[in-house]
Design a protein around this motif. Structure first.
Motif, mmCIF file in Angstrom:
data_model
loop_
_atom_site.group_PDB
_atom_site.id
_atom_site.type_symbol
_atom_site.label_atom_id
_atom_site.label_comp_id
_atom_site.label_asym_id
_atom_site.label_seq_id
_atom_site.Cartn_x
_atom_site.Cartn_y
_atom_site.Cartn_z
ATOM 1 N N ALA A 215 0.843 -1.204 0.000
ATOM 2 C CA ALA A 215 0.000 0.000 0.000
ATOM 3 C C ALA A 215 0.878 1.254 0.000
ATOM 4 N N GLY A 216 0.497 2.242 -0.787
ATOM 5 C CA GLY A 216 1.263 3.489 -0.866
ATOM 6 C C GLY A 216 2.373 3.419 -1.893
ATOM 7 N N ARG A 217 2.714 2.201 -2.316
ATOM 8 C CA ARG A 217 3.777 2.050 -3.327
ATOM 9 C C ARG A 217 3.194 1.603 -4.666
ATOM 10 N N ILE A 218 2.307 0.584 -4.614
ATOM 11 C CA ILE A 218 1.669 0.074 -5.835
ATOM 12 C C ILE A 218 0.162 0.048 -5.590
ATOM 13 N N GLU A 219 -0.586 0.603 -6.532
ATOM 14 C CA GLU A 219 -2.047 0.622 -6.441
ATOM 15 C C GLU A 219 -2.595 -0.795 -6.641
ATOM 16 N N PHE A 220 -3.734 -1.091 -6.044
ATOM 17 C CA PHE A 220 -4.343 -2.419 -6.221
ATOM 18 C C PHE A 220 -5.819 -2.280 -6.528
ATOM 19 N N GLU A 221 -6.303 -3.119 -7.442
ATOM 20 C CA GLU A 221 -7.744 -3.213 -7.698
ATOM 21 C C GLU A 221 -8.049 -4.654 -8.075
ATOM 22 N N ASP A 222 -9.334 -5.027 -8.052
ATOM 23 C CA ASP A 222 -9.696 -6.353 -8.539
ATOM 24 C C ASP A 222 -10.813 -6.228 -9.559
ATOM 25 N N ARG A 223 -10.869 -7.186 -10.480
ATOM 26 C CA ARG A 223 -11.915 -7.205 -11.509
ATOM 27 C C ARG A 223 -12.436 -8.625 -11.665
ATOM 28 N N ILE A 224 -13.726 -8.731 -11.876
ATOM 29 C CA ILE A 224 -14.304 -10.030 -12.220
ATOM 30 C C ILE A 224 -13.901 -10.335 -13.670
ATOM 31 N N VAL A 225 -13.537 -11.587 -13.939
ATOM 32 C CA VAL A 225 -12.869 -11.916 -15.201
ATOM 33 C C VAL A 225 -13.669 -11.506 -16.439
ATOM 34 N N ASP A 226 -14.993 -11.679 -16.401
ATOM 35 C CA ASP A 226 -15.775 -11.323 -17.601
ATOM 36 C C ASP A 226 -15.751 -9.810 -17.833
ATOM 37 N N ALA A 227 -15.921 -9.044 -16.748
ATOM 38 C CA ALA A 227 -15.879 -7.586 -16.889
ATOM 39 C C ALA A 227 -14.482 -7.129 -17.297
ATOM 40 N N CYS A 228 -13.474 -7.853 -16.812
ATOM 41 C CA CYS A 228 -12.090 -7.515 -17.159
ATOM 42 C C CYS A 228 -11.863 -7.681 -18.662
ATOM 43 N N CYS A 229 -12.407 -8.761 -19.238
ATOM 44 C CA CYS A 229 -12.256 -8.985 -20.684
ATOM 45 C C CYS A 229 -12.882 -7.823 -21.454
ATOM 46 N N MET A 230 -14.075 -7.402 -21.027
ATOM 47 C CA MET A 230 -14.718 -6.283 -21.721
ATOM 48 C C MET A 230 -13.870 -5.017 -21.573
ATOM 49 N N GLY A 231 -13.380 -4.784 -20.360
ATOM 50 C CA GLY A 231 -12.558 -3.596 -20.119
ATOM 51 C C GLY A 231 -11.290 -3.601 -20.968
ATOM 52 N N LEU A 232 -10.696 -4.786 -21.140
ATOM 53 C CA LEU A 232 -9.472 -4.886 -21.947
ATOM 54 C C LEU A 232 -9.751 -4.547 -23.406
#
Ligand code: NAD
Length: 362
Positions: A215-232
């Motif tokens: 934390a404070g050095r690298i940002e973190f997030e999570d995505r559900i795989v199907d939504a991630c594919c659309m986002g990509l």
């Protein structure tokens, strides 16, 4: 004596051709490497009774670094896959698959620069399967019913999806360390934790824990795989480092290869605590084998990853600049790139001629 000794696995299908092209380019760029050839693949079955003879593992354990061409998975021999077996034998738990835009590929995007980190040892790739109709499958079906875990149709085949705390923590930590070492800003954990609570749910929980350490050095997030594919597909520039369990990693990395122009230009590496094996994302493409047609770029970009791993940054930069220059010029490209650019393969060059064009730019 050469500065580095690297195990070289030509493989089969298009493997020997793209490996030959890669070796010529790397040597011409001035890398001081001695290749120790230790081949694997179905063509060794007759002589060695296995597509993965012990000497291959021994050579990699000794040299710590290997580069391979693709290997066909023989059907019906009882041997699952040379690639999976190698990853298991050497505990190569990280599959690193960077996707970055190169000029002149005709790809849909020109601003992709993401790195996919795939867990390589567990999940549905663990190889724990029960054949439809077998006594073991029936026993498992009965067990699940008795435990109130759910009803499985009696004519089902079953594959298990184990995901461990150990496996999740080490792959997520690897992704964060990679982000730190390579000036990356964000790690995205990809999962289906809303449905698969005890496997993907565990992966997400452990990812969140590891993320706190950074934390404070690298940002973190999570995505559900199907939504991630659309986002990509919508906007790949939103992504930086992705970390995924094995199966999603396999599928999403081919999607990422599509974003940058196809499998012919997608490199990869399998990395463990002791050894690293570099190889393209694509397979042995048997229909193109022996025709001097295949695109060796993915193999050459895998060699660039290897050169960086060996600390040969200057040679790696030189090879990347030469590949980029040839692609940008567009006069000497293989059939796949030509087809994307013009809709026809007319005017494309062969594997060896493409390598010659790169060497001329070094
Ligand atoms: P593939 O990646 O071999 O080929 C799919 C298609 O992609 C090809 O027909 C071709 O049109 C194109 N392609 C792939 N690489 C290319 C290149 N360098 N240049 C130009 N075009 C290219 O996938 P597949 O046909 O599903 O698999 C063939 C075999 O490879 C199977 O036995 C599979 O198990 C094996 N495989 C091996 C590896 C590995 O060794 N790491 C990885 C994936 C698949």
């Amino acid at each position: 004596m050469a500065k580095h000794t690297v195990t070289l696995i030509p493989g089969d299908g298009i493997g020997p051709e793209i490996i030959a092209a890669m070796c010529r380019v790397v040597e011409a760029a001035g890398a001081d490497i001695e290749w120790e050839v230790a081949d694997a693949g179905a063509h060794l079955m007759d002589e060695h009774g296995t597509p993965l003879p012990d000497y291959v593992i021994e050579s990699i354990k000794k040299n710590k670094v290997a580069i391979k061409g693709p290997v066909t998975t023989p059907v019906g021999t009882g041997f699952r896959s040379v690639n999976v077996a190698l990853r298991k034998a050497l505990d190569l738990y990280t599959n690193l698959r960077p996707s970055f835009s190169l000029p002149g590929t005709g790809a849909r995007y020109d601003d992709v620069d993401l790195v996919l980190v795939r867990e390589n040892t567990e999940d549905l790739y663990a190889g724990i399967e029960f054949e439809e109709g077998s006594a073991d499958a029936a026993e498992l079906i009965e067990f699940c019913a008795a435990k109130g875990a759910g009803t499985i149709r009696p004519d089902s085949g079953i594959s298990l999806k184990p995901i461990s705390v150990t496996g999740s923590q080490r792959i997520v930590r690897w992704a964060f360390e990679y982000a730190l070492d390579n000036g990356r800003k964000k790690v995205t954990a990809v999962h289906k934790a809303n449905i698969l609570k005890h496997s993907d749910g565990l992966f997400l929980r452990e990812a969140r824990k590891v993320a706190e350490e950074y934390a404070g050095r690298i940002e973190f997030e999570d995505r559900i795989v199907d939504a991630c594919c659309m986002g990509l597909v919508l906007n790949p520039a939103n992504f930086d480092v992705l970390v995924l369990p094995n199966l999603y990693g396999d599928i999403v990395s081919d999607l990422c290869a599509g974003l940058i122009g196809g499998l012919g230009i997608a490199p990869g590496a399998n990395i463990g605590a002791e050894c690293a094996v570099f190889e393209p994302v694509h397979g042995s493409a048997p229909i193109h084998a022996g025709k001097n047609r295949a695109n060796p770029t993915a193999e050459i970009l895998s060699a660039i990853l290897m050169l960086r791993h060996l600390g040969e940054e200057a040679v790696a930069d030189k090879v990347l600049a030469a590949v980029s220059a040839v692609l940008a010029e567009g006069a000497s490209v293989t059939y796949d790139i030509k087809r994307t650019l013009t809709g026809s393969t007319d005017g494309s060059v062969g594997t060896a001629e493409y390598a010659d064009a790169i060497i001329a730019k070094l």
